[in-house]
Design a protein around this motif. Sequence first.
Motif, PDB file in Angstrom:
ATOM      1  N   SER A   1      -4.190   5.130  -0.779  1.00 16.12           N
ATOM      2  CA  SER A   1      -4.037   3.160  -0.112  1.00 16.12           C
ATOM      3  C   SER A   1      -5.654   2.522  -0.564  1.00 16.12           C
ATOM      4  O   SER A   1      -5.066   1.634  -0.577  1.00 16.12           O
ATOM      5  CB  SER A   1      -3.690   2.810   1.546  1.00 16.12           C
ATOM      6  OG  SER A   1      -5.244   3.645   2.513  1.00 16.12           O
TER       7      SER A   1
ATOM      8  N   ASP B   1      -2.541   9.160   4.280  1.00 20.79           N
ATOM      9  CA  ASP B   1      -3.948   8.710   3.869  1.00 20.79           C
ATOM     10  C   ASP B   1      -4.335  10.216   3.972  1.00 20.79           C
ATOM     11  O   ASP B   1      -5.738  11.196   3.565  1.00 20.79           O
ATOM     12  CB  ASP B   1      -4.587   7.696   4.075  1.00 20.79           C
ATOM     13  CG  ASP B   1      -4.476   6.459   3.257  1.00 20.79           C
ATOM     14  OD1 ASP B   1      -4.251   6.575   2.034  1.00 20.79           O
ATOM     15  OD2 ASP B   1      -4.900   4.794   3.513  1.00 20.79           O
TER      16      ASP B   1
ATOM     17  N   THR C   1       0.851   4.716  -2.240  1.00 22.91           N
ATOM     18  CA  THR C   1       0.781   5.710  -2.289  1.00 22.91           C
ATOM     19  C   THR C   1       2.000   6.613  -2.500  1.00 22.91           C
ATOM     20  O   THR C   1       2.280   7.935  -2.293  1.00 22.91           O
ATOM     21  CB  THR C   1       0.470   5.689  -1.207  1.00 22.91           C
ATOM     22  OG1 THR C   1       1.615   5.538  -0.172  1.00 22.91           O
ATOM     23  CG2 THR C   1      -0.753   5.359   0.058  1.00 22.91           C
TER      24      THR C   1
ATOM     25  N   GLN D   1       0.653  -1.148  -0.351  1.00 22.62           N
ATOM     26  CA  GLN D   1      -0.251  -0.401   0.141  1.00 22.62           C
ATOM     27  C   GLN D   1       1.112   1.271   0.352  1.00 22.62           C
ATOM     28  O   GLN D   1       0.725   2.232  -0.411  1.00 22.62           O
ATOM     29  CB  GLN D   1      -1.042   0.091   1.218  1.00 22.62           C
ATOM     30  CG  GLN D   1      -2.083  -1.069   1.344  1.00 22.62           C
ATOM     31  CD  GLN D   1      -2.903  -0.925   1.912  1.00 22.62           C
ATOM     32  OE1 GLN D   1      -2.556  -1.167   3.926  1.00 22.62           O
ATOM     33  NE2 GLN D   1      -4.112  -1.002   2.603  1.00 22.62           N
TER      34      GLN D   1
ATOM     35  N   LEU E   1       1.403   4.030   6.207  1.00 22.59           N
ATOM     36  CA  LEU E   1       0.371   4.175   6.002  1.00 22.59           C
ATOM     37  C   LEU E   1      -0.925   5.285   6.461  1.00 22.59           C
ATOM     38  O   LEU E   1      -1.571   6.026   5.076  1.00 22.59           O
ATOM     39  CB  LEU E   1      -0.094   3.140   5.372  1.00 22.59           C
ATOM     40  CG  LEU E   1      -0.717   2.340   4.932  1.00 22.59           C
ATOM     41  CD1 LEU E   1      -0.101   3.074   3.292  1.00 22.59           C
ATOM     42  CD2 LEU E   1      -1.508   1.018   5.052  1.00 22.59           C
TER      43      LEU E   1
END
Length: 220
Positions: free
Chosen positions: A127, A117, A77, A73, A113
């Motif tokens: 993600s 986001d 990104t 993920q 992560l």
Amino acid sequence: KVYLNPSKLDEKLSTVDLFRSSVESACSLIRNHYTQDPIREELSSCLDNFSKAGQGLLLRTDEIRRIKKNIEQLNSTGVAAFDSATGQITFEVPDGVDVDTPKNLEMWSQGTLDANDLRSGESKLPSGRSIDQVRESMKLNKDDSIYASTFIDRVGPENLTKIGDQNPVINKEASTIGEILATASQTWDKEKSKRNADLIIGSVDDKSEWDRIPILNEMI
């Protein structure tokens, strides 16, 4: 730098899964064979140990798969880079961050992560997760120091009051961010504490930013 080849890791994990399944099947056959007869104490103890070892392998492979998913993920990104020629994902962990254990690597990748986001400000998160999934992750990991420090550094102290709705009644992130901030601050020295405090205060000290003061109050 950290390197990961997802395809090769999948192959290794599949091999471990097959080994674990074969051991479980063998133990089950042995136990069934002695259904009508008492199993010798030594054999029973041995089978129990095999069962515990199999559960240990399951927990570890699940942990590795979670980390692998996080890294994939991160690649989606733009935080990590994928080399199509080698099938390898590469990313850099900042100096001072200890990722020598699987748990630490998982917490660092999850903090990165989640922060990435939230910082995106997009309705469709980079993600591919939903905002509710990000909020749930924040609540789940808010007490982990590596997660918290990574999250705050990645979002940026100056951006914390800009996350979520400006109405504190509607904002669903502020209170959890405040808890993450409290956890992270325990790892900072005096210099970093002052620098981050100044950045946070500076994010609401201009007249155009006063509407974010209620969010800051909600955080603290």
